[in-house]
Structure formats: C-alpha cells, structure tokens
Design a protein around this motif. Structure first.
Motif, PDB file in Angstrom:
ATOM      1  N   ASN A  42      11.841  -2.366   8.729  1.00  0.00           N
ATOM      2  CA  ASN A  42      10.739  -1.577   9.261  1.00  0.00           C
ATOM      3  C   ASN A  42       9.460  -2.398   9.409  1.00  0.00           C
ATOM      4  O   ASN A  42       8.697  -2.239  10.359  1.00  0.00           O
ATOM      5  CB  ASN A  42      10.491  -0.337   8.401  1.00  0.00           C
ATOM      6  N   HIS A  43       9.218  -3.326   8.460  1.00  0.00           N
ATOM      7  CA  HIS A  43       8.021  -4.162   8.508  1.00  0.00           C
ATOM      8  C   HIS A  43       8.374  -5.586   8.077  1.00  0.00           C
ATOM      9  O   HIS A  43       8.427  -5.881   6.874  1.00  0.00           O
ATOM     10  CB  HIS A  43       6.927  -3.598   7.591  1.00  0.00           C
ATOM     11  N   PRO A  44       8.629  -6.520   8.996  1.00  0.00           N
ATOM     12  CA  PRO A  44       8.988  -7.896   8.627  1.00  0.00           C
ATOM     13  C   PRO A  44       7.936  -8.562   7.746  1.00  0.00           C
ATOM     14  O   PRO A  44       8.277  -9.393   6.898  1.00  0.00           O
ATOM     15  CB  PRO A  44       9.095  -8.606   9.986  1.00  0.00           C
ATOM     16  N   GLY A  61      11.738  -6.929  13.293  1.00  0.00           N
ATOM     17  CA  GLY A  61      11.212  -5.566  13.253  1.00  0.00           C
ATOM     18  C   GLY A  61      12.005  -4.667  14.189  1.00  0.00           C
ATOM     19  O   GLY A  61      12.586  -5.125  15.169  1.00  0.00           O
ATOM     20  N   ARG A  62      12.001  -3.380  13.885  1.00  0.00           N
ATOM     21  CA  ARG A  62      12.699  -2.447  14.775  1.00  0.00           C
ATOM     22  C   ARG A  62      11.876  -2.267  16.054  1.00  0.00           C
ATOM     23  O   ARG A  62      10.668  -2.499  16.080  1.00  0.00           O
ATOM     24  CB  ARG A  62      12.872  -1.101  14.098  1.00  0.00           C
ATOM     25  N   ARG A  63      12.589  -1.879  17.102  1.00  0.00           N
ATOM     26  CA  ARG A  63      11.897  -1.698  18.380  1.00  0.00           C
ATOM     27  C   ARG A  63      10.887  -0.560  18.264  1.00  0.00           C
ATOM     28  O   ARG A  63      11.143   0.468  17.654  1.00  0.00           O
ATOM     29  CB  ARG A  63      12.912  -1.386  19.471  1.00  0.00           C
ATOM     30  N   GLN A  64       9.758  -0.766  18.882  1.00  0.00           N
ATOM     31  CA  GLN A  64       8.727   0.290  18.852  1.00  0.00           C
ATOM     32  C   GLN A  64       9.197   1.509  19.636  1.00  0.00           C
ATOM     33  O   GLN A  64       9.658   1.385  20.765  1.00  0.00           O
ATOM     34  CB  GLN A  64       7.436  -0.251  19.478  1.00  0.00           C
ATOM     35  N   GLU A  65       9.139   2.628  19.000  1.00  0.00           N
ATOM     36  CA  GLU A  65       9.625   3.856  19.623  1.00  0.00           C
ATOM     37  C   GLU A  65       8.641   4.339  20.682  1.00  0.00           C
ATOM     38  O   GLU A  65       7.417   4.258  20.530  1.00  0.00           O
ATOM     39  CB  GLU A  65       9.846   4.946  18.580  1.00  0.00           C
ATOM     40  N   LYS A 104       0.821  -1.209   0.000  1.00  0.00           N
ATOM     41  CA  LYS A 104       0.000   0.000   0.000  1.00  0.00           C
ATOM     42  C   LYS A 104       0.858   1.263   0.000  1.00  0.00           C
ATOM     43  O   LYS A 104       0.621   2.219   0.759  1.00  0.00           O
ATOM     44  CB  LYS A 104      -0.966   0.006   1.186  1.00  0.00           C
ATOM     45  N   GLY A 105       1.906   1.210  -0.819  1.00  0.00           N
ATOM     46  CA  GLY A 105       2.758   2.379  -0.982  1.00  0.00           C
ATOM     47  C   GLY A 105       3.853   2.520   0.047  1.00  0.00           C
ATOM     48  O   GLY A 105       4.683   3.431  -0.046  1.00  0.00           O
ATOM     49  N   LYS A 106       3.902   1.616   1.023  1.00  0.00           N
ATOM     50  CA  LYS A 106       4.952   1.664   2.034  1.00  0.00           C
ATOM     51  C   LYS A 106       6.038   0.652   1.664  1.00  0.00           C
ATOM     52  O   LYS A 106       5.790  -0.547   1.655  1.00  0.00           O
ATOM     53  CB  LYS A 106       4.393   1.325   3.421  1.00  0.00           C
ATOM     54  N   PRO A 107       7.239   1.114   1.334  1.00  0.00           N
ATOM     55  CA  PRO A 107       8.287   0.176   0.928  1.00  0.00           C
ATOM     56  C   PRO A 107       8.962  -0.494   2.123  1.00  0.00           C
ATOM     57  O   PRO A 107       9.040   0.071   3.213  1.00  0.00           O
ATOM     58  CB  PRO A 107       9.280   1.076   0.180  1.00  0.00           C
ATOM     59  N   LEU A 108       9.453  -1.712   1.872  1.00  0.00           N
ATOM     60  CA  LEU A 108      10.269  -2.404   2.861  1.00  0.00           C
ATOM     61  C   LEU A 108      11.623  -1.719   2.945  1.00  0.00           C
ATOM     62  O   LEU A 108      12.217  -1.361   1.923  1.00  0.00           O
ATOM     63  CB  LEU A 108      10.468  -3.870   2.450  1.00  0.00           C
ATOM     64  N   LYS A 109      12.125  -1.493   4.152  1.00  0.00           N
ATOM     65  CA  LYS A 109      13.436  -0.890   4.344  1.00  0.00           C
ATOM     66  C   LYS A 109      14.265  -1.778   5.263  1.00  0.00           C
ATOM     67  O   LYS A 109      13.793  -2.215   6.310  1.00  0.00           O
ATOM     68  CB  LYS A 109      13.319   0.500   4.964  1.00  0.00           C
TER      69      LYS A 109
END
Length: 433
Positions: free
Chosen positions: A393-395, A427-431, A369-374
């Motif tokens: 960013n999003h496993p 995934g990165r730790r939730q900020e 949905k327009g959000k790329p994997l980084k």
C-alpha cells in the motif's frame, strides 16, 4: 566443429583479429608484445556455419615465456584444419616472421596469410614483400576498420574440409568464472581439472593476462570454465588493468562464480570479489585451494581462521580442494550445478503468497502515523537471480529491518540463502475516483 588457429609473432594484431571475427571484445588487446600467453577460444558464427577460432601467444617472443607459448601453439595446431598466419601489413618483415613461416611449413597445415593493420586500401601496394613468406596472396585486413573480414571468411571456408552437419542439439553450458587474487591457484586448479597444462602456471603473480575459456563435460553436463587474471587493488600496468577489467566482465557474464581462495592469504579482496559477484546476481562457490599444504593437525585451526575471516560469507557453500592431490575436484562441479539450478528456482505465485501470509503474522509490520504497511500481493517475475516483487500500500513504509526480515525468511523458508536474490517493492495502482 571446424577449428581455425591464428598464429604469428608478438604484436601483429592476432587478438584484435580474433575479437573482430568473433564480433565482440573477448581478448585483451594492448600495444605491447606478450599480452596473450595462453590459448583463447571462441565460436565464429557465419551464414555458412560455425567454426572454433583459437587465438595464440606470439611465437619467437624472445622472453621467458617463449618455450611455454610454443608448446601451447603446438598443441593448438594438432587438430587445426586451417591456420591464419598473421603478419603486420604496415611493417617490414622480421626474422621472427620468417621463423614462424618455416615453423608452419613443417606443420603441413593449410595456411592463409593475413596482413593485419591495413587500414587504407592504398597501403595494399606495399604488401609485395609478404610473398617472400611462401604462402601466396596475402589477404589485407584491418581489425580497427573491419576491412577485409568478408574476404578472409570466404577464404577460410574455401580451405575448410566439408563435414557432415551435426544435427545433435547442443547441450546448454553452465559458465563458470574462476576468479581470485593473483597466485591463489586459479590456473593450477584449471589444469588439474583438465588433466593437462592448459594454461601457463608460474609463481610470478600476473602470469595469466586474459580470460581463458575451456569447454569441459562432467556428469553429462557441459561446462565452460573461464580462467581469469588475478584481481588486485592496484594494477601495476595498463595490461594488468585491462586484464582485470576483462576478469570482472567474465565474472558478470558467468552463470556461477568460483572464488578461489588461498587459505594462507585471505583478506578484504576475497570479500569484495564475493560481494561484486552477488551484486551482479551470480551464485558464488568458495573454492579453498592448496589444501594439501594444510596438515591434518592444523586443519581445524585453519578452518576456524577461515570461518572468522570469511564470516560475512558464511552463507556461501565451500569446497576444500587441491590441484596437486585432485581432492574434491568433482565436488566443485556438483556444487556449481546445484547452485545454477537453485538460481533458476521459480516459486509459484500461490505458494509465495501463502508464505507471505504466514510471514506477516509473525512480525510487527512497519507503520507511519498509525498507518500500517500492508503487502497486497507478491510474485516472482524473474530467475537468475530470483527476483521477488511485493505490491504494497505504501512502498515508503518499508524499513531496512523489515526488508532484512523478508530476506531472511526467503533465504530460510524458500531454501535460497546460498544464492543472491532481489526484492522489489511496488505501490498499488492509484484507484480512479
């Protein structure tokens, strides 16, 4: 190292005693005679020191293997310092027990009489008949309940000669599991490497019943060769089923798998064994045996056929060899050592992330949905097998195609395509808001 050998007629509990003294289930045990045919070795660690323990096949078995088994026992006893004469403490003495006793007297080795299967102390009252064997007081033991083992170890150390303690550091061994279908030539290969008939070889499938460990040095490197029972889809007996389980366990405990392949008999079994090894993180070397039976004229054709049948294993290294001509036996060890070293490759974090930066610029990154994997960061926390962790960013955005792309790049650019390696996505730790 001190050497202690267990001897006795079939089915008196030698392998159970062997396993108990080693503290692990190493030998196949079943309530039928003749399970053990070859010599099996293991190192027993005690507070007083270490000794090599050897399990042997049952003497006076009365079957077709009797002569071969006695030859193996003869060889084991040549440099034995103590013999454990195992007899069934719950059964009447048999003519075979007396035959073994006379055989050991002629060998002139220090003997400890071990009464096995004495599960209850009250059964010790029935051991009087064992004195007729002429080896003094029997030591009652029970492998099932771990009874009498301390007394037995104490008796062993009393019999062993005093040796100068070896202060040389022990060279770490590379453990090689020799696996394959029945009759692929595994035992013949091991015998050819050692230059002696260390294990029994027969055209009858299933001759090897257990995993046999043998120490071998090549080029200054110590190897442990593990000959295993042939693995087939449908075991024909409980003993064979137990042997196959032991073979698979030996594979899982190995550093490198040597998959022995008969060039005239290749199929799904080889592919499944290779996949099993790689799933367990074991580098695998394809060892094509019986190459002396392939004529020079037929060799190109046979190679093509093998390439087609083993297409899914194209990335694995292979050695063409012969137990009869000893062709390329040395190459097996060079390749195995190379694969072992490769399996312990560690890529510095900074270097790995430089590669990741290049890889991600050469491919369309997955997006949802327009959000790329980084890929935020990558690291390699483990070796054997090399394990790479990618923090993203999003496993859930990681696709099968992108994961395969990374596997291909790691295999090619990092030089790891010949060995199994693992990819993990975190995934990165939730900020904190």
């Amino acid at each position: 190292m001190h050497k202690v050998v267990i001897v006795g007629r079939p089915n008196v509990g030698k392998s159970s005693l062997f396993n108990r003294l080693l503290g692990k289930r190493s030998a196949v045990v079943a309530d039928v005679p003749g399970v053990t045919r070859d010599l099996k070795e293991g190192v027993v660690e005690t507070e007083k020191g270490r000794f090599l323990l050897v399990d042997t096949g049952g003497l006076w078995s009365g079957d077709r293997w009797e002569k071969k088994i006695q030859e193996k026992v003869d060889k084991a006893l040549q440099d034995a310092e103590v013999v454990l004469f195992a007899v069934d403490g719950r059964a009447e003495l048999t003519p075979a027990d007396y035959e073994v006793a006379e055989y050991l007297r002629k060998k002139g080795k220090p003997v400890i009489l071990v009464a096995t299967k004495v599960d209850d102390p009250k059964h010790e009252a029935y051991l009087g008949s064992l004195y007729a064997l002429g080896f003094g007081d029997p030591i009652p033991t029970s492998s099932e309940h771990a009874r009498g083992l301390d007394d037995l170890l104490e008796a062993i150390w009393q019999k062993l000669p005093v040796k100068q303690i070896d202060t040389e550091p022990e060279v770490a061994a590379i453990r090689l599991a020799i696996v394959g279908r029945p009759n692929a030539g595994k035992s013949s290969l091991l015998n050819a490497i050692l230059g002696e008939e260390r294990v029994i070889v027969s055209e009858e499938p299933g001759t090897t019943r257990d995993a046999i460990d043998v120490e071998f040095f090549f080029g200054g490197q110590r190897f442990i060769l593990v000959d295993t029972a042939g693995i087939r889809k449908r075991p024909e007996s409980l003993v064979e089923e137990l042997a196959i389980q032991r073979s698979l366990r030996a594979l899982e405990e190995a550093d490198v798998a040597l998959l022995v392949i008969d060039p005239f008999q290749v199929g799904d079994r080889e592919l499944k064994l290779a996949n099993h090894a790689m799933e367990k993180g074991k580098p695998t070397l394809l060892v094509i045996t019986k190459w002396d039976l392939v004529t020079k004229e037929d060799a190109p054709k046979v190679r093509r056929e093998l390439k087609e049948k083993l297409a899914h294993l194209e990335h694995l290294p292979r050695v063409f060899t012969s137990a009869f001509t000893r062709q390329n036996l040395d190459k097996i060890f060079r390749e195995a050592a190379r694969l072992h070293e490769l399996n312990h490759t560690r890529i510095p974090t900074a270097e790995l992330n430089r590669f990741v930066s290049v890889w991600t610029t050469k491919v369309q990154m997955p997006n949802f949905k327009g959000k790329p994997l980084k890929i935020l960061y990558a690291t390699q926390p483990e070796v054997a097998p090399p394990t790479f962790v990618f923090f993203v960013n999003h496993p859930e955005f990681v696709t099968r195609a992108f994961e395969n792309y990374l596997k291909n790049r790691i295999g090619e650019d990092l030089g790891l395509k010949e060995i199994p390696f693992r990819l993990l996505f975190r995934g990165r730790r939730q900020e904190t808001p």
